[in-house]
Every structure is written in C-alpha cells, then in structure tokens.
Design an enzyme around this catalytic site. Structure first.
Site, PDB file in Angstrom:
ATOM      1  N   SER A  29       0.842  -1.194   0.000  1.00 31.72           N
ATOM      2  CA  SER A  29       0.000   0.000   0.000  1.00 31.72           C
ATOM      3  C   SER A  29       0.877   1.244   0.000  1.00 31.72           C
ATOM      4  O   SER A  29       1.982   1.242   0.566  1.00 31.72           O
ATOM      5  CB  SER A  29      -0.856  -0.012   1.266  1.00 31.72           C
ATOM      6  OG  SER A  29      -1.395   1.270   1.504  1.00 31.72           O
ATOM      7  N   TYR A  43      -2.195  -1.075  10.579  1.00 26.22           N
ATOM      8  CA  TYR A  43      -2.421  -1.668   9.258  1.00 26.22           C
ATOM      9  C   TYR A  43      -1.215  -1.388   8.355  1.00 26.22           C
ATOM     10  O   TYR A  43      -0.632  -2.285   7.753  1.00 26.22           O
ATOM     11  CB  TYR A  43      -3.696  -1.098   8.614  1.00 26.22           C
ATOM     12  CG  TYR A  43      -3.704  -1.210   7.118  1.00 26.22           C
ATOM     13  CD1 TYR A  43      -3.885  -2.445   6.498  1.00 26.22           C
ATOM     14  CD2 TYR A  43      -3.468  -0.091   6.304  1.00 26.22           C
ATOM     15  CE1 TYR A  43      -3.840  -2.555   5.114  1.00 26.22           C
ATOM     16  CE2 TYR A  43      -3.427  -0.194   4.932  1.00 26.22           C
ATOM     17  CZ  TYR A  43      -3.612  -1.420   4.340  1.00 26.22           C
ATOM     18  OH  TYR A  43      -3.559  -1.533   2.972  1.00 26.22           O
ATOM     19  N   LYS A  45       1.945  -3.834   6.696  1.00 16.67           N
ATOM     20  CA  LYS A  45       2.389  -3.885   5.285  1.00 16.67           C
ATOM     21  C   LYS A  45       3.887  -3.600   5.204  1.00 16.67           C
ATOM     22  O   LYS A  45       4.619  -4.272   4.468  1.00 16.67           O
ATOM     23  CB  LYS A  45       1.617  -2.862   4.444  1.00 16.67           C
ATOM     24  CG  LYS A  45       0.150  -3.193   4.249  1.00 16.67           C
ATOM     25  CD  LYS A  45      -0.036  -4.405   3.347  1.00 16.67           C
ATOM     26  CE  LYS A  45      -1.498  -4.733   3.105  1.00 16.67           C
ATOM     27  NZ  LYS A  45      -1.700  -6.033   2.472  1.00 16.67           N
TER      28      LYS A  45
HETATM   29  N1  UFG Z   1     -12.932  11.112   2.875  1.00 18.71           N
HETATM   30  C1  UFG Z   1     -13.960  11.983   3.197  1.00 18.71           C
HETATM   31  N2  UFG Z   1     -15.123  11.440   3.636  1.00 18.71           N
HETATM   32  C2  UFG Z   1     -15.334  10.112   3.757  1.00 18.71           C
HETATM   33  C3  UFG Z   1     -14.270   9.214   3.436  1.00 18.71           C
HETATM   34  C4  UFG Z   1     -13.081   9.769   3.001  1.00 18.71           C
HETATM   35  O1  UFG Z   1     -13.816  13.202   3.098  1.00 18.71           O
HETATM   36  O2  UFG Z   1     -16.410   9.698   4.175  1.00 18.71           O
HETATM   37  C5  UFG Z   1     -11.673  11.687   2.383  1.00 18.71           C
HETATM   38  C6  UFG Z   1     -10.505  11.373   3.301  1.00 18.71           C
HETATM   39  O3  UFG Z   1     -10.418  12.309   4.334  1.00 18.71           O
HETATM   40  C7  UFG Z   1      -9.340  11.458   2.316  1.00 18.71           C
HETATM   41  C8  UFG Z   1      -9.951  10.981   0.989  1.00 18.71           C
HETATM   42  O4  UFG Z   1     -11.360  11.106   1.158  1.00 18.71           O
HETATM   43  O5  UFG Z   1      -8.958  12.785   2.178  1.00 18.71           O
HETATM   44  C9  UFG Z   1      -9.629   9.540   0.676  1.00 18.71           C
HETATM   45  O6  UFG Z   1      -9.945   8.760   1.807  1.00 18.71           O
HETATM   46  P1  UFG Z   1     -10.017   7.160   1.765  1.00 18.71           P
HETATM   47  O7  UFG Z   1     -10.393   6.710   3.148  1.00 18.71           O
HETATM   48  O8  UFG Z   1     -10.885   6.728   0.638  1.00 18.71           O
HETATM   49  O9  UFG Z   1      -8.549   6.744   1.389  1.00 18.71           O
HETATM   50  P2  UFG Z   1      -7.174   7.078   2.130  1.00 18.71           P
HETATM   51  O10 UFG Z   1      -6.366   7.830   1.126  1.00 18.71           O
HETATM   52  O11 UFG Z   1      -7.351   7.661   3.455  1.00 18.71           O
HETATM   53  O12 UFG Z   1      -6.648   5.612   2.373  1.00 18.71           O
HETATM   54  C10 UFG Z   1      -6.257   4.815   1.294  1.00 18.71           C
HETATM   55  C11 UFG Z   1      -6.520   3.347   1.613  1.00 18.71           C
HETATM   56  C12 UFG Z   1      -5.698   2.910   2.797  1.00 18.71           C
HETATM   57  C13 UFG Z   1      -4.262   3.243   2.574  1.00 18.71           C
HETATM   58  C14 UFG Z   1      -4.120   4.710   2.240  1.00 18.71           C
HETATM   59  C15 UFG Z   1      -2.717   5.128   1.926  1.00 18.71           C
HETATM   60  O13 UFG Z   1      -7.877   3.150   1.901  1.00 18.71           O
HETATM   61  O14 UFG Z   1      -5.811   1.513   2.927  1.00 18.71           O
HETATM   62  O15 UFG Z   1      -4.920   5.033   1.092  1.00 18.71           O
HETATM   63  O16 UFG Z   1      -2.287   4.492   0.811  1.00 18.71           O
HETATM   64  F1  UFG Z   1      -3.569   2.971   3.698  1.00 18.71           F
END
Ligand code: UFG
Length: 335
Positions: free
Chosen positions: A124, A148, A152
């Site tokens: 990841s 998590y 990884k």
């Molecule tokens: N977000 C919102 N509202 C929501 C969900 C997400 O505003 O309800 C925002 C988050 O704050 C972030 C963006 O959308 O700014 C993306 O969030 P995600 O949770 O979809 O993804 P992340 O980038 O936080 O996490 C992803 C993977 C993880 C991994 C991470 C880093 O889900 O498993 O990328 O690679 F660890």
C-alpha cells in the site's frame, strides 16, 4: 501454469482474477470468506465465462495452505489476503499483526517447501507515511502511521530479507494508491459488507439516498479547494498491473516495489463534482473536521511501473465514477 490468488474474492483480488483469466492464466482462489462471499465466484465465472477453482482456506492454518499446494501445481502466488481497515487496526492492533503477518509467514513457508519462489504482494502507498512530498517515488524512506500500514511495511521488510537470503526468489511489492471503480459489466465490484471507511463507498451510499450527506473530512487544507488530494485508480487498471507484475516476477529475480497509481491527483471535492456530472446524481455534502491521520496530498510517481512493468493506467476519473455507480445500482438491495 497455475497462479494461486489468496484473498481472491475481495475487491482487488476478484478483479485481478478476471484479468488473469482473460490473459489465459489458470487460477486457484483461496479466501476465508471473512470479507467476501462465495457468490463472488459465480460473478467471476459470469464475467469470464470460465470455471474457477475456489477453496475456502484460513491462512492462519498452515496445513490448509499446504494442502492447496499438494493439490495444484502452483507456479506463482499473488497474495491479497489480509485485513485492510486503518481504523480497525488502530483499535485492534494485535488482530491485524496476527492476521496479516502470520498468514503471510505461513504462505512463505509453504512456498519455500514447494519451491515456489515467485510472489506478487499486495502492499500500500501507506508505507510512504505522511512526510514525503509527492509525487512519491519507490525509493523514498518508508514509515507507516498505523498498525495496518505497519503490518504492510513489516511484510515488505520480511520479503526483502527473504529475497536477500534466497536469490532465486522474485517478489513484486505493489503499492496501491486509491483504487475505486468496478468491472465495466456491472457484475463485479466492491461488496458493501462493512460500514465503509473509504470515500467512494460513502459517495455511493449518499448518491443512492441511503445516507443523507457525505461528510468531507477537512476543507481547510493547503490545496486549491481545501480538500485532500488523492491518486484515484480504476480497479481494472490495478488488476492489469498485477498481470504485468506476474510477468515481471516470472522473468526476473530480486525484490522490487512498484507504485500502482495514475500519477494524477484529484481533490475529494473534484471527485464529487465529476461523480455528479457523469452520473447525473446529486451528492449532498458537509465539510467537517479533518480526519486524524489523513495526509494532504498523495500522488504516485508512476515512471518505474511504466518502465519496468510496461504498464500504465488507462482509465479516467469519469470512468471510475460511472463504473462504480453502475455496480452499486446493480447490487442495490442485494446485500
Ligand atoms: N474522505 C472523506 N469522507 C469520507 C471518506 C473519506 O472526506 O467519508 C476523504 C478522506 O479524508 C481522504 C480521501 O477522502 O482525504 C480519501 O480517503 P479514503 O479513506 O478513501 O482513502 P485514504 O487515502 O485515506 O486511504 C487509502 C486506503 C488505505 C491506505 C491509504 C494510503 O484506503 O488503505 O490510502 O495508501 F492505507
């Protein structure tokens, strides 16, 4: 030649199996069905018009893995099985370390036993931590902000040690950015079993009227519109990247990490706008406090994958939104 796909009924695993079959590979899927259902096997068969071998295996049970290697002549492994929720990992770190580390160690042991030394590993972009400036290249210093991510990172290190000690091994570490989208048939996508953590599953729930409003975590970041920026990648591009990585491990030895993203960043708000335009659905939202642990901008440098895997993402953000929405509508009321 038969490819073992662990966690092959999950979101990334199932799409990769489809792509492997499309490229003429024989696949054996193992999965413990903890975050998927057997129905995904039917869906893969509907999409590919081929029969797939599936065995329910708990990878904490090494004997169960060994039986699969005894039954099939496995030539390489793509290892997806593992827990992936950041929030859950913070609350239950032991569960995450136990499951993600031990299941992989069991797999590696059995692979050694059967002299199968080619592995594509599901890592990841979280291993880049939150301090590096994007675009992120594979040779940056690594750190992980939660259990998590650390699981990884530890596994990446274990795999490097293994390759160092056994030079015939070949391992590709696939560092995913933000996979969304679904198979264009609408038959396969991310099954919405759990309360979603990620952005797209929330967008889909709001667009379909199941939730009233999307909560956007933070609108005051130093970006053009104040929301975070991510490198969203279509799940089918990601799946194709695995087929290329498989070819790579078949032809080389050593351990290489590859960023699997598009190299292009979109803000959370621009994803929303694009979703609304291409689907014609409204997604009401409110901006709330920042989510702890979120990084501001995450964008892949994709040069290495392009050069060494001969792979490049093809789908646009519009395709990712349309395909996610088509999938979600097709399973509405199903689970
Ligand atoms: N977000 C919102 N509202 C929501 C969900 C997400 O505003 O309800 C925002 C988050 O704050 C972030 C963006 O959308 O700014 C993306 O969030 P995600 O949770 O979809 O993804 P992340 O980038 O936080 O996490 C992803 C993977 C993880 C991994 C991470 C880093 O889900 O498993 O990328 O690679 F660890």
């Amino acid at each position: 030649m038969t490819i073992l796909v662990t966690g092959g009924l999950g979101f990334i695993g199932s799409h990769t199996v489809v792509e492997l079959i499309n490229q003429g590979h024989e696949c054996v899927i193992i999965d413990n069905l903890s975050k998927s259902t057997i129905d995904v096997v039917n869906r893969i068969e509907m999409v590919t018009h081929k029969k797939v071998s599936f065995i329910k295996v708990e990878m904490l049970d090494k004997t169960a893995i060994r039986k699969v290697f005894q039954q099939f002549s496995i030539s390489a492994v793509i290892h997806f099985a593992g827990y992936k929720s950041v929030g859950e990992s913070v609350k239950q770190p032991l569960l995450y370390y136990q499951n993600n580390l031990f299941s992989t160690l069991n797999l590696l042991d059995v692979m050694q036993e059967f002299a199968v030394k080619k592995l594509v590993f599901s890592s990841s972009a979280t291993v880049y931590g939150d301090t590096s400036i994007p675009p992120l290249t594979e040779n940056l210093p690594l750190s992980a902000p939660n259990p998590y991510g650390r699981s990884k990172l530890m596994l990446e290190e274990i795999l490097r040690d293994l390759v160092e000690a056994n030079t015939e091994w070949s391992v590709a570490l696939m560092r995913y950015f933000n996979p969304i989208g679904a198979h264009t048939s609408g038959l396969l996508g991310e099954m919405p079993y759990d309360t979603p953590n990620n952005l797209m599953p929330h967008v889909l729930k709001v667009a379909s009227g199941e939730s009233a409003k999307l909560q956007i975590f933070g609108g005051d970041y130093e970006t053009l519109d104040g929301s975070c920026i991510r490198d969203f990648i279509h799940i089918m591009d990601l799946a194709k990247g695995h087929v290329k990585a498989l070819q790579y491990v078949e032809q080389h030895t050593g351990c290489e990490a590859f960023n699997i993203g598009t190299g292009v960043g979109y803000s959370v708000l621009s994803l929303l706008r694009t979703f609304e335009i291409v689907t014609g659905e409204k997604v009401p939202y409110e901006i709330i406090n920042r989510r702890e642990g979120d990084i501001v901008i995450s964008i892949a440098d994709v040069q290495k994958a392009e050069n060494m895997l001969n792979w490049k993402a093809q789908y646009q953000l519009e395709d990712m939104c349309v395909d996610s929405w088509r999938w979600y509508q097709s399973i509405k009321g199903y689970v």
